[in-house]
Each structure stands twice: as C-alpha cells, then as structure tokens.
Write a protein that holds these residues in place. Structure first.
Motif, PDB file in Angstrom:
ATOM      1  N   LEU A  35       7.949  -1.703   0.254  1.00  0.00           N
ATOM      2  CA  LEU A  35       8.989  -2.471   0.938  1.00  0.00           C
ATOM      3  C   LEU A  35       9.050  -2.078   2.403  1.00  0.00           C
ATOM      4  N   ASP A  36       9.353  -3.037   3.236  1.00  0.00           N
ATOM      5  CA  ASP A  36       9.510  -2.809   4.659  1.00  0.00           C
ATOM      6  C   ASP A  36      10.945  -3.147   5.060  1.00  0.00           C
ATOM      7  N   PHE A  37      11.757  -2.112   5.265  1.00  0.00           N
ATOM      8  CA  PHE A  37      13.142  -2.296   5.682  1.00  0.00           C
ATOM      9  C   PHE A  37      13.170  -2.323   7.211  1.00  0.00           C
ATOM     10  N   TYR A  38      12.857  -3.470   7.774  1.00  0.00           N
ATOM     11  CA  TYR A  38      12.676  -3.530   9.218  1.00  0.00           C
ATOM     12  C   TYR A  38      13.935  -3.907   9.981  1.00  0.00           C
TER      13      TYR A  38
ATOM     14  N   SER B  83       9.644 -10.676  -4.890  1.00  0.00           N
ATOM     15  CA  SER B  83      10.280 -11.099  -3.646  1.00  0.00           C
ATOM     16  C   SER B  83      11.324 -10.069  -3.250  1.00  0.00           C
ATOM     17  N   ILE B  84      11.734 -10.114  -1.987  1.00  0.00           N
ATOM     18  CA  ILE B  84      12.780  -9.207  -1.532  1.00  0.00           C
ATOM     19  C   ILE B  84      14.114  -9.580  -2.149  1.00  0.00           C
ATOM     20  N   GLU B  85      14.278 -10.870  -2.484  1.00  0.00           N
ATOM     21  CA  GLU B  85      15.514 -11.296  -3.159  1.00  0.00           C
ATOM     22  C   GLU B  85      15.630 -10.646  -4.530  1.00  0.00           C
ATOM     23  N   ALA B  86      14.502 -10.468  -5.216  1.00  0.00           N
ATOM     24  CA  ALA B  86      14.525  -9.800  -6.509  1.00  0.00           C
ATOM     25  C   ALA B  86      14.963  -8.345  -6.359  1.00  0.00           C
ATOM     26  N   VAL B  87      14.539  -7.722  -5.274  1.00  0.00           N
ATOM     27  CA  VAL B  87      14.964  -6.340  -4.993  1.00  0.00           C
ATOM     28  C   VAL B  87      16.472  -6.288  -4.767  1.00  0.00           C
ATOM     29  N   ALA B  88      16.992  -7.269  -4.050  1.00  0.00           N
ATOM     30  CA  ALA B  88      18.425  -7.305  -3.776  1.00  0.00           C
ATOM     31  C   ALA B  88      19.226  -7.508  -5.057  1.00  0.00           C
ATOM     32  N   VAL B  89      18.728  -8.385  -5.940  1.00  0.00           N
ATOM     33  CA  VAL B  89      19.405  -8.601  -7.219  1.00  0.00           C
ATOM     34  C   VAL B  89      19.421  -7.303  -8.025  1.00  0.00           C
ATOM     35  N   ALA B  90      18.295  -6.595  -8.040  1.00  0.00           N
ATOM     36  CA  ALA B  90      18.239  -5.309  -8.734  1.00  0.00           C
ATOM     37  C   ALA B  90      19.227  -4.328  -8.130  1.00  0.00           C
ATOM     38  N   GLY B  91      19.395  -4.400  -6.808  1.00  0.00           N
ATOM     39  CA  GLY B  91      20.371  -3.535  -6.157  1.00  0.00           C
ATOM     40  C   GLY B  91      21.788  -3.828  -6.604  1.00  0.00           C
ATOM     41  N   LEU B  92      22.102  -5.101  -6.787  1.00  0.00           N
ATOM     42  CA  LEU B  92      23.439  -5.472  -7.255  1.00  0.00           C
ATOM     43  C   LEU B  92      23.691  -4.985  -8.674  1.00  0.00           C
TER      44      LEU B  92
ATOM     45  N   VAL C 287       8.692  -7.598   1.287  1.00  0.00           N
ATOM     46  CA  VAL C 287       7.764  -6.899   0.413  1.00  0.00           C
ATOM     47  C   VAL C 287       6.490  -6.646   1.205  1.00  0.00           C
ATOM     48  N   ASP C 288       6.068  -5.390   1.251  1.00  0.00           N
ATOM     49  CA  ASP C 288       4.919  -4.997   2.065  1.00  0.00           C
ATOM     50  C   ASP C 288       4.144  -3.896   1.337  1.00  0.00           C
ATOM     51  N   PRO C 289       3.297  -4.262   0.368  1.00  0.00           N
ATOM     52  CA  PRO C 289       2.542  -3.252  -0.378  1.00  0.00           C
ATOM     53  C   PRO C 289       1.775  -2.319   0.560  1.00  0.00           C
ATOM     54  N   GLY C 290       1.912  -1.016   0.298  1.00  0.00           N
ATOM     55  CA  GLY C 290       1.259  -0.027   1.139  1.00  0.00           C
ATOM     56  C   GLY C 290       2.105   0.453   2.299  1.00  0.00           C
TER      57      GLY C 290
END
Length: 220
Positions: free
Chosen positions: A58-61, A188-197, A48-51
């Motif tokens: 989000l920062d997909f690095y 958290s990024i894990e919350a983003v992943a859960v939303a993706g599922l 998670v990287d605001p801005g």
C-alpha cells in the motif's frame, strides 16, 4: 503494526482501569478508525502499490489529517479532553491521549518515510521496519503478547463470557494479523478501507468482554 496497536490498548487498560477495554482499543486504533471515513470522503488518498514495502503493498501518499504528526497531536489532546469530561480524572485523560499518540509512534517505526509532520507537503518520516519482516514481526508479536499478558494477569473472568470471549478476541486478532502477513495485494484501496471499518467489531468485542471481567487485587 495491527496487533501492536491493540497491544497499546491492552497495556493502557492495565495502567488505568477506569474506562472499558473497548474505549482503550478505540483510542489505540483511533487513527486507523478515522482514516477510512476520510478516504471515502475524498479528503485523504492512498493506492494499492505492490512492493511499496516488503510487508505492505500500500502507498499512503496523502493522509495528513489522520496520520500527520501535527494532526495526531491535536487528536490526542481532543481525546484526552473528552476523556477528562467523561471520567473527571486527570490520569485517565493523560492515558487516553498517550494511547492515541502511541499509534503514530508505532507507525513511525514501521512505515517507510510517508508520515507527514505537518500537511500534505513537507517533511515525511518513517523508519521502514516493514522492509525488515523478521524484525517487524518479532516486535509486533512481542508487544502483543506483553499487552495481553498484562491485561489478563490484571483481570479475571466473572463468567463464561469473560473467559471465552477473551479467548475469542485474542484468537480473532491473531488470525487477522496472520492473514495480513501473507502480503497479498488487496483488490482495491476501497477494500482496505472497508476492512479498516470492520475493526470497530474488535472495539465492540473488547468492550463486551471487559464488562464480564473484573480487576484482580493482589496482596503482597
């Protein structure tokens, strides 16, 4: 590009009607459906990287296996081969493969330069439309409206599920998209992943609705 990816699934279903709409929605979102599993397995990484961009905090690095061009080409070919094995139809195989590839192309337009061409190292690309919110929203909405127009113009409901289920699918997708436009950073990024599922629910709903609709034969 949430609803734009789903638009690709609706359009593909109109191009080739043999597989279910659910199959095409899964193909269109395949990369994002795969990504959470790789994240939880520790194979890929994001934060998670605001801005990070004006629209996405989000920062997909590190996601070469789900969103690297070389990997995506491989996934596209694999899905095409599986499509041919399942449906025994070259047209279906090609459309399925291109539907998977369409996800990367749309991401190329939206993302900042974070999409790897090969592996984790090396050249990364992205046209950064997410830094131009009006353009990004306009393009995504135009694609989505075009996709649902093509699908619903080419099919008709056989019963109430086909009618109201279709309305529910479009409404839910629209609400999730509108919620994503708020730009609020997730916990958290894990919350983003859960939303993706949870996007598998849209795939299932699309397949269910499609079973209650039939193709429209138009005469000149």
């Amino acid at each position: 590009m949430l609803i734009a990816h789903y638009a690709a699934g609706f359009i593909s279903k109109r191009v080739d009607s043999q597989p279910s709409l659910g199959v095409y929605l899964a193909a269109a979102q395949f990369l994002d459906l795969l990504w959470p599993f790789l994240l939880f397995a520790g194979i890929e990484h994001a934060r998670v990287d605001p801005g990070n961009t004006r629209m996405t905090p989000l920062d997909f690095y590190d996601y070469p296996f789900s969103h690297g061009l070389l990997a995506v080409l491989g996934w596209s070919v694999l899905i095409a081969l599986l499509g041919y094995w399942r449906y025994r139809r070259q047209r279906t195989a090609v459309v399925l493969g291109l539907t998977v590839l369409s996800h990367w192309i749309l991401d190329l337009i939206a993302h900042r330069p974070d999409l790897p061409l090969l592996g984790s190292e090396g050249t990364r690309v992205g046209l950064s439309l997410w830094n131009w919110p009006l353009g990004a929203v306009s393009l995504e909405l135009a694609l989505f409206l075009s996709g649902i127009w093509l699908y619903f113009r080419g099919t008709r409901a056989r019963d109430k599920i086909g009618k109201w289920g279709g309305i529910a699918l479009i409404t839910l997708l629209s609400l999730v998209w509108l919620g994503s436009l708020r730009g609020t950073a997730p916990p958290s990024i894990e919350a983003v992943a859960v939303a993706g599922l949870l996007q598998w629910l849209f795939v299932a709903l699309g397949g269910w609705v499609d079973r209650h609709r039939e193709a429209v034969t138009r005469t000149q």
